[in-house]
Scaffold this motif. Sequence first.
Motif, PDB file in Angstrom:
ATOM      1  N   VAL A   1      13.152 -34.305 -43.223  1.00  0.00           N
ATOM      2  CA  VAL A   1      13.328 -35.284 -44.291  1.00  0.00           C
ATOM      3  C   VAL A   1      12.170 -36.274 -44.277  1.00  0.00           C
ATOM      4  CG1 VAL A   1      15.847 -35.134 -44.309  1.00  0.00           C
ATOM      5  CG2 VAL A   1      14.746 -36.838 -42.879  1.00  0.00           C
ATOM      6  N   ALA A   2      11.934 -36.870 -45.429  1.00  0.00           N
ATOM      7  CA  ALA A   2      10.945 -37.934 -45.543  1.00  0.00           C
ATOM      8  C   ALA A   2      11.702 -39.253 -45.547  1.00  0.00           C
ATOM      9  CB  ALA A   2      10.151 -37.768 -46.830  1.00  0.00           C
ATOM     10  N   ALA A   3      11.312 -40.141 -44.665  1.00  0.00           N
ATOM     11  CA  ALA A   3      11.898 -41.480 -44.609  1.00  0.00           C
ATOM     12  C   ALA A   3      10.766 -42.460 -44.873  1.00  0.00           C
ATOM     13  CB  ALA A   3      12.540 -41.734 -43.251  1.00  0.00           C
ATOM     14  N   ALA A   4      10.775 -43.052 -46.045  1.00  0.00           N
ATOM     15  CA  ALA A   4       9.673 -43.882 -46.520  1.00  0.00           C
ATOM     16  C   ALA A   4       9.071 -44.767 -45.434  1.00  0.00           C
ATOM     17  CB  ALA A   4      10.138 -44.722 -47.694  1.00  0.00           C
ATOM     18  N   GLY A   5       7.799 -44.557 -45.204  1.00  0.00           N
ATOM     19  CA  GLY A   5       7.066 -45.378 -44.253  1.00  0.00           C
ATOM     20  C   GLY A   5       7.109 -44.907 -42.812  1.00  0.00           C
ATOM     21  N   PHE A   6       7.954 -43.942 -42.503  1.00  0.00           N
ATOM     22  CA  PHE A   6       8.091 -43.507 -41.110  1.00  0.00           C
ATOM     23  C   PHE A   6       7.460 -42.143 -40.839  1.00  0.00           C
ATOM     24  CE2 PHE A   6      11.835 -46.316 -41.705  1.00  0.00           C
ATOM     25  CZ  PHE A   6      11.481 -47.295 -40.792  1.00  0.00           C
ATOM     26  N   GLU A   7       7.373 -41.281 -41.836  1.00  0.00           N
ATOM     27  CA  GLU A   7       6.829 -39.954 -41.604  1.00  0.00           C
ATOM     28  C   GLU A   7       5.316 -40.049 -41.387  1.00  0.00           C
ATOM     29  OE1 GLU A   7       6.702 -41.010 -45.735  1.00  0.00           O
ATOM     30  OE2 GLU A   7       8.501 -40.669 -44.597  1.00  0.00           O
ATOM     31  N   GLY A   8       4.799 -39.057 -40.693  1.00  0.00           N
ATOM     32  CA  GLY A   8       3.355 -39.004 -40.477  1.00  0.00           C
ATOM     33  C   GLY A   8       2.839 -39.832 -39.314  1.00  0.00           C
ATOM     34  N   GLN A   9       3.716 -40.488 -38.599  1.00  0.00           N
ATOM     35  CA  GLN A   9       3.288 -41.270 -37.441  1.00  0.00           C
ATOM     36  C   GLN A   9       2.844 -40.313 -36.337  1.00  0.00           C
ATOM     37  OE1 GLN A   9       3.258 -44.726 -37.232  1.00  0.00           O
ATOM     38  NE2 GLN A   9       3.812 -44.694 -39.386  1.00  0.00           N
ATOM     39  N   ARG A  10       1.693 -40.585 -35.726  1.00  0.00           N
ATOM     40  CA  ARG A  10       1.175 -39.750 -34.644  1.00  0.00           C
ATOM     41  C   ARG A  10       0.828 -40.651 -33.469  1.00  0.00           C
ATOM     42  NH1 ARG A  10       0.437 -34.444 -36.576  1.00  0.00           N
ATOM     43  NH2 ARG A  10      -0.384 -33.972 -34.516  1.00  0.00           N
ATOM     44  N   PHE A  11       0.910 -40.084 -32.261  1.00  0.00           N
ATOM     45  CA  PHE A  11       0.787 -40.887 -31.052  1.00  0.00           C
ATOM     46  C   PHE A  11      -0.158 -40.242 -30.043  1.00  0.00           C
ATOM     47  CE2 PHE A  11       4.827 -41.376 -33.107  1.00  0.00           C
ATOM     48  CZ  PHE A  11       4.887 -42.742 -33.305  1.00  0.00           C
ATOM     49  N   LEU A  12      -0.776 -41.082 -29.233  1.00  0.00           N
ATOM     50  CA  LEU A  12      -1.723 -40.652 -28.215  1.00  0.00           C
ATOM     51  C   LEU A  12      -1.031 -39.946 -27.058  1.00  0.00           C
ATOM     52  CD1 LEU A  12      -4.689 -40.735 -27.294  1.00  0.00           C
ATOM     53  CD2 LEU A  12      -4.193 -42.947 -26.248  1.00  0.00           C
ATOM     54  N   SER A  13       0.201 -40.380 -26.735  1.00  0.00           N
ATOM     55  CA  SER A  13       0.900 -39.829 -25.577  1.00  0.00           C
ATOM     56  C   SER A  13       2.388 -39.660 -25.875  1.00  0.00           C
ATOM     57  CB  SER A  13       0.740 -40.754 -24.368  1.00  0.00           C
ATOM     58  OG  SER A  13       1.446 -41.961 -24.587  1.00  0.00           O
ATOM     59  N   GLN A  14       3.050 -38.895 -25.014  1.00  0.00           N
ATOM     60  CA  GLN A  14       4.490 -38.730 -25.135  1.00  0.00           C
ATOM     61  C   GLN A  14       5.182 -40.072 -24.956  1.00  0.00           C
ATOM     62  OE1 GLN A  14       6.158 -35.633 -22.673  1.00  0.00           O
ATOM     63  NE2 GLN A  14       8.255 -36.203 -23.156  1.00  0.00           N
ATOM     64  N   ALA A  15       4.714 -40.875 -24.009  1.00  0.00           N
ATOM     65  CA  ALA A  15       5.315 -42.194 -23.764  1.00  0.00           C
ATOM     66  C   ALA A  15       5.216 -43.084 -24.996  1.00  0.00           C
ATOM     67  CB  ALA A  15       4.649 -42.864 -22.571  1.00  0.00           C
ATOM     68  N   ASP A  16       4.071 -43.056 -25.692  1.00  0.00           N
ATOM     69  CA  ASP A  16       3.917 -43.851 -26.915  1.00  0.00           C
ATOM     70  C   ASP A  16       4.901 -43.392 -27.989  1.00  0.00           C
ATOM     71  OD1 ASP A  16       1.843 -45.280 -25.736  1.00  0.00           O
ATOM     72  OD2 ASP A  16       0.262 -44.183 -26.802  1.00  0.00           O
ATOM     73  N   ALA A  17       5.042 -42.077 -28.133  1.00  0.00           N
ATOM     74  CA  ALA A  17       5.967 -41.535 -29.136  1.00  0.00           C
ATOM     75  C   ALA A  17       7.408 -41.929 -28.815  1.00  0.00           C
ATOM     76  CB  ALA A  17       5.827 -40.017 -29.210  1.00  0.00           C
ATOM     77  N   GLU A  18       7.775 -41.815 -27.556  1.00  0.00           N
ATOM     78  CA  GLU A  18       9.147 -42.148 -27.152  1.00  0.00           C
ATOM     79  C   GLU A  18       9.416 -43.645 -27.285  1.00  0.00           C
ATOM     80  OE1 GLU A  18       9.040 -40.298 -23.301  1.00  0.00           O
ATOM     81  OE2 GLU A  18       9.889 -38.432 -24.089  1.00  0.00           O
ATOM     82  N   SER A  19       8.438 -44.482 -26.985  1.00  0.00           N
ATOM     83  CA  SER A  19       8.610 -45.930 -27.161  1.00  0.00           C
ATOM     84  C   SER A  19       8.836 -46.265 -28.626  1.00  0.00           C
ATOM     85  CB  SER A  19       7.381 -46.689 -26.644  1.00  0.00           C
ATOM     86  OG  SER A  19       7.291 -46.593 -25.255  1.00  0.00           O
ATOM     87  N   TRP A  20       8.035 -45.636 -29.494  1.00  0.00           N
ATOM     88  CA  TRP A  20       8.143 -45.899 -30.925  1.00  0.00           C
ATOM     89  C   TRP A  20       9.532 -45.562 -31.438  1.00  0.00           C
ATOM     90  CZ3 TRP A  20       8.810 -42.524 -35.152  1.00  0.00           C
ATOM     91  CH2 TRP A  20       8.613 -43.089 -36.415  1.00  0.00           C
ATOM     92  N   VAL A  21      10.017 -44.358 -31.129  1.00  0.00           N
ATOM     93  CA  VAL A  21      11.332 -43.960 -31.639  1.00  0.00           C
ATOM     94  C   VAL A  21      12.430 -44.819 -31.001  1.00  0.00           C
ATOM     95  CG1 VAL A  21      12.146 -42.079 -30.120  1.00  0.00           C
ATOM     96  CG2 VAL A  21      12.509 -41.941 -32.574  1.00  0.00           C
ATOM     97  N   GLY A  22      12.230 -45.241 -29.756  1.00  0.00           N
ATOM     98  CA  GLY A  22      13.194 -46.111 -29.101  1.00  0.00           C
ATOM     99  C   GLY A  22      13.297 -47.477 -29.750  1.00  0.00           C
ATOM    100  N   GLU A  23      12.196 -47.943 -30.312  1.00  0.00           N
ATOM    101  CA  GLU A  23      12.178 -49.258 -30.968  1.00  0.00           C
ATOM    102  C   GLU A  23      12.733 -49.225 -32.382  1.00  0.00           C
ATOM    103  OE1 GLU A  23       8.153 -50.633 -30.750  1.00  0.00           O
ATOM    104  OE2 GLU A  23       8.152 -50.650 -28.563  1.00  0.00           O
ATOM    105  N   ILE A  24      12.588 -48.099 -33.081  1.00  0.00           N
ATOM    106  CA  ILE A  24      12.971 -48.094 -34.500  1.00  0.00           C
ATOM    107  C   ILE A  24      14.064 -47.089 -34.850  1.00  0.00           C
ATOM    108  CG2 ILE A  24      10.671 -48.886 -35.184  1.00  0.00           C
ATOM    109  CD1 ILE A  24      10.463 -45.977 -36.420  1.00  0.00           C
ATOM    110  N   TRP A  25      14.759 -46.543 -33.852  1.00  0.00           N
ATOM    111  CA  TRP A  25      15.757 -45.520 -34.156  1.00  0.00           C
ATOM    112  C   TRP A  25      16.809 -46.012 -35.156  1.00  0.00           C
ATOM    113  CZ3 TRP A  25      20.896 -46.154 -33.269  1.00  0.00           C
ATOM    114  CH2 TRP A  25      21.263 -47.190 -32.390  1.00  0.00           C
ATOM    115  N   ALA A  26      17.228 -47.261 -35.061  1.00  0.00           N
ATOM    116  CA  ALA A  26      18.251 -47.773 -35.988  1.00  0.00           C
ATOM    117  C   ALA A  26      17.711 -47.821 -37.415  1.00  0.00           C
ATOM    118  CB  ALA A  26      18.730 -49.148 -35.539  1.00  0.00           C
ATOM    119  N   GLU A  27      16.444 -48.198 -37.575  1.00  0.00           N
ATOM    120  CA  GLU A  27      15.827 -48.222 -38.904  1.00  0.00           C
ATOM    121  C   GLU A  27      15.709 -46.806 -39.467  1.00  0.00           C
ATOM    122  OE1 GLU A  27      12.262 -50.778 -39.195  1.00  0.00           O
ATOM    123  OE2 GLU A  27      12.844 -51.438 -37.181  1.00  0.00           O
ATOM    124  N   LEU A  28      15.367 -45.860 -38.608  1.00  0.00           N
ATOM    125  CA  LEU A  28      15.308 -44.462 -39.043  1.00  0.00           C
ATOM    126  C   LEU A  28      16.674 -44.000 -39.528  1.00  0.00           C
ATOM    127  CD1 LEU A  28      13.097 -42.929 -36.212  1.00  0.00           C
ATOM    128  CD2 LEU A  28      12.455 -43.179 -38.618  1.00  0.00           C
TER     129      LEU A  28
END
Length: 84
Positions: free
Chosen positions: A32-59
């Motif tokens: 699914v496309a969630a306005a403003g959230f799709e297409g995010q890319r990260f340098l590391s697994q830790a960065d990706a996991e931190s990001w989703v951990g911070e915004i999971w409720a918004e997603l």
Amino acid sequence: MMLPEQPATFRQPSATERPWWWRLEDASGAEVAAAGFEGQRFLSQADAESWVGEIWAELAEAGVDGVTLFEHDRQVYGPMSLHA
């Protein structure tokens, strides 16, 4: 007249430079496309996991039911529900 290439600080990083990304999914597992959230890319697994951990409720509010983590085209894990 040709302009020089933009410095790295001003251009979007390439998929090679940022190989980690989340596929955002609905309850059936379809992407699914969630306005403003799709297409995010990260340098590391830790960065990706931190990001989703911070915004999971918004997603979840944007209609995302779950996420799957990828490194380039390799599925690392998921789907992971965003609901309790």
